[in-house]
Design a protein around this motif. Structure first.
Motif, PDB file in Angstrom:
ATOM      1  N   LEU A  29       0.821  -1.212   0.000  1.00  0.00           N
ATOM      2  CA  LEU A  29       0.000   0.000   0.000  1.00  0.00           C
ATOM      3  C   LEU A  29       0.848   1.251   0.000  1.00  0.00           C
ATOM      4  O   LEU A  29       0.477   2.274  -0.545  1.00  0.00           O
ATOM      5  CB  LEU A  29      -0.942   0.000   1.208  1.00  0.00           C
ATOM      6  N   THR A  30       2.009   1.186   0.644  1.00  0.00           N
ATOM      7  CA  THR A  30       2.924   2.325   0.630  1.00  0.00           C
ATOM      8  C   THR A  30       4.327   1.823   0.391  1.00  0.00           C
ATOM      9  O   THR A  30       4.656   0.670   0.662  1.00  0.00           O
ATOM     10  CB  THR A  30       2.896   3.098   1.961  1.00  0.00           C
ATOM     11  N   ASP A  31       5.182   2.696  -0.128  1.00  0.00           N
ATOM     12  CA  ASP A  31       6.582   2.353  -0.343  1.00  0.00           C
ATOM     13  C   ASP A  31       7.400   2.620   0.905  1.00  0.00           C
ATOM     14  O   ASP A  31       7.044   3.439   1.738  1.00  0.00           O
ATOM     15  CB  ASP A  31       7.160   3.190  -1.488  1.00  0.00           C
ATOM     16  N   GLY A  32       8.510   1.930   1.017  1.00  0.00           N
ATOM     17  CA  GLY A  32       9.425   2.177   2.138  1.00  0.00           C
ATOM     18  C   GLY A  32       9.155   1.248   3.293  1.00  0.00           C
ATOM     19  O   GLY A  32       8.087   0.673   3.423  1.00  0.00           O
ATOM     20  N   PRO A  33      10.133   1.079   4.184  1.00  0.00           N
ATOM     21  CA  PRO A  33      10.025   0.148   5.303  1.00  0.00           C
ATOM     22  C   PRO A  33       8.852   0.431   6.218  1.00  0.00           C
ATOM     23  O   PRO A  33       8.213  -0.474   6.724  1.00  0.00           O
ATOM     24  CB  PRO A  33      11.361   0.347   6.039  1.00  0.00           C
TER      25      PRO A  33
ATOM     26  N   ASN B  84       0.861   9.326   2.341  1.00  0.00           N
ATOM     27  CA  ASN B  84       1.648   8.382   1.544  1.00  0.00           C
ATOM     28  C   ASN B  84       0.775   7.452   0.689  1.00  0.00           C
ATOM     29  O   ASN B  84       1.286   6.533   0.047  1.00  0.00           O
ATOM     30  CB  ASN B  84       2.589   7.554   2.426  1.00  0.00           C
ATOM     31  N   LEU B  85      -0.526   7.698   0.672  1.00  0.00           N
ATOM     32  CA  LEU B  85      -1.427   6.929  -0.184  1.00  0.00           C
ATOM     33  C   LEU B  85      -2.616   7.809  -0.562  1.00  0.00           C
ATOM     34  O   LEU B  85      -3.317   8.316   0.317  1.00  0.00           O
ATOM     35  CB  LEU B  85      -1.921   5.666   0.533  1.00  0.00           C
ATOM     36  N   VAL B  86      -2.816   8.001  -1.858  1.00  0.00           N
ATOM     37  CA  VAL B  86      -3.951   8.776  -2.368  1.00  0.00           C
ATOM     38  C   VAL B  86      -4.902   7.830  -3.077  1.00  0.00           C
ATOM     39  O   VAL B  86      -4.479   7.003  -3.891  1.00  0.00           O
ATOM     40  CB  VAL B  86      -3.490   9.878  -3.346  1.00  0.00           C
TER      41      VAL B  86
ATOM     42  N   LYS C 122       5.343  14.862  -9.061  1.00  0.00           N
ATOM     43  CA  LYS C 122       5.129  15.986  -8.143  1.00  0.00           C
ATOM     44  C   LYS C 122       4.688  15.531  -6.751  1.00  0.00           C
ATOM     45  O   LYS C 122       4.777  16.301  -5.799  1.00  0.00           O
ATOM     46  CB  LYS C 122       4.095  16.943  -8.728  1.00  0.00           C
ATOM     47  N   LEU C 123       4.215  14.309  -6.650  1.00  0.00           N
ATOM     48  CA  LEU C 123       3.849  13.779  -5.344  1.00  0.00           C
ATOM     49  C   LEU C 123       5.112  13.465  -4.549  1.00  0.00           C
ATOM     50  O   LEU C 123       6.154  13.127  -5.132  1.00  0.00           O
ATOM     51  CB  LEU C 123       2.995  12.516  -5.495  1.00  0.00           C
ATOM     52  N   PRO C 124       5.060  13.552  -3.225  1.00  0.00           N
ATOM     53  CA  PRO C 124       6.236  13.252  -2.407  1.00  0.00           C
ATOM     54  C   PRO C 124       6.744  11.822  -2.661  1.00  0.00           C
ATOM     55  O   PRO C 124       5.973  10.929  -3.023  1.00  0.00           O
ATOM     56  CB  PRO C 124       5.714  13.403  -0.975  1.00  0.00           C
ATOM     57  N   GLU C 125       8.016  11.630  -2.459  1.00  0.00           N
ATOM     58  CA  GLU C 125       8.605  10.312  -2.638  1.00  0.00           C
ATOM     59  C   GLU C 125       7.911   9.293  -1.718  1.00  0.00           C
ATOM     60  O   GLU C 125       7.708   9.548  -0.534  1.00  0.00           O
ATOM     61  CB  GLU C 125      10.096  10.357  -2.312  1.00  0.00           C
ATOM     62  N   GLY C 126       7.561   8.154  -2.273  1.00  0.00           N
ATOM     63  CA  GLY C 126       6.911   7.107  -1.494  1.00  0.00           C
ATOM     64  C   GLY C 126       5.395   7.207  -1.470  1.00  0.00           C
ATOM     65  O   GLY C 126       4.728   6.313  -0.946  1.00  0.00           O
ATOM     66  N   CYS C 127       4.833   8.281  -2.026  1.00  0.00           N
ATOM     67  CA  CYS C 127       3.374   8.428  -2.050  1.00  0.00           C
ATOM     68  C   CYS C 127       2.812   7.686  -3.254  1.00  0.00           C
ATOM     69  O   CYS C 127       3.177   7.970  -4.398  1.00  0.00           O
ATOM     70  CB  CYS C 127       2.992   9.904  -2.113  1.00  0.00           C
TER      71      CYS C 127
END
Length: 262
Positions: A40-44, A151-153, A182-187
């Motif tokens: 659902l989201t990127d990153g740890p 971090n999730l749209v 343009k979205l934040p990294e990981g979003c």
């Protein structure tokens, strides 16, 4: 007589098997279904941790959250949720009433009033044939994402579920933000799948079809959760005309959400 009973049993056996499959799949897939590639989201921080998800639902009108996104909202109950509604739904001059109804509906669905924002802008009119200004929408959505560390749209897909021009404008805007990085990294962005008219009004009977088809995320409400979704929709009293009452009873979007990542 025995032959007649046998023929009747054979005639109804597919229906019985279908209903049994719906019951079993609803119990089995009452929570999020994902494959090993889907996060659902990127990153740890986002991996397999519902409470790490900070999700923003971007809708066009008050009642969209209940009519279309209730399964996603209820199944993301562990996450922190925000809702950005791009208009007051003032097509019939009921904007003030509809805003109050939205807050009540969100409270039923578990989104606190402090996390609900309703935009009232003259360039974003509630109208089924008006395409909204994507530049204006981009600025509003991006500000909301950055301010709340989203971090999730989640929003509509290209079909807008109902084909409403306002719905499709939201997709066009969010897709542009995503494509232009343009979205934040990981979003990440999830879009709600538009299905055909037949599938749309099968209610829970549509579950086997969704399970057999490819999607990134599938949410199916339990019986208790489906009752909560109905209570949320009932908060929109100004909108409960006879055809919307039928929608609440028959629409698969009251119990099923299938979504895809951009």
């Amino acid at each position: 007589m025995a032959a007649r009973l046998l023929s009747i049993a054979l005639l109804f056996s597919p229906l019985i098997l279908w209903l049994a499959a719906c019951w079993w799949l609803r119990r089995r897939h009452g929570t999020r279904r994902r494959d090993s590639r889907t996060q659902l989201t990127d990153g740890p921080a986002g991996r397999d941790s519902g409470d790490a998800v900070r999700a923003l639902f971007v809708t066009a009108h008050p009642d969209d959250e209940a009519m279309f996104f209730a399964p996603s909202i209820l199944k993301l109950a562990r996450a922190r949720l925000w809702l950005l509604c791009a208009s007051t739904g003032n097509y019939y001059n009921h904007g003030t009433i509809r805003k109050e109804e939205l807050l009540k509906s969100c409270a039923v669905l578990g989104i606190p009033p402090s996390n609900v924002t309703v935009i009232d802008h003259r360039d974003l009119p509630d109208h089924p044939s008006v395409e909204w200004d994507t530049g204006l929408l981009s600025a509003l959505i991006l500000k909301h994402v950055e301010t709340n560390h989203i971090n999730l749209v989640l929003t509509f897909d290209a079909g807008g579920v109902s084909g409403h021009a306002n719905h499709k404008s939201l997709y066009t805007t969010v897709r542009s933000l995503h494509a232009e990085n343009k979205l934040p990294e990981g979003c990440r962005v999830l879009t709600l799948e538009t299905v055909g008219l037949f599938r749309k009004y099968l209610s829970i009977l549509e579950v086997p079809i969704s399970c057999l088809r490819s999607q990134d995320v599938l949410f199916v409400l339990t019986k208790e959760e489906a009752e909560t979704a109905k209570r949320a929709m009932q908060c929109h009293r100004s909108q409960l005309l006879w055809f919307r009452r039928l929608y609440v009873f028959f629409s698969r979007y009251m119990v099923i959400n299938s979504l895809r990542f951009l």
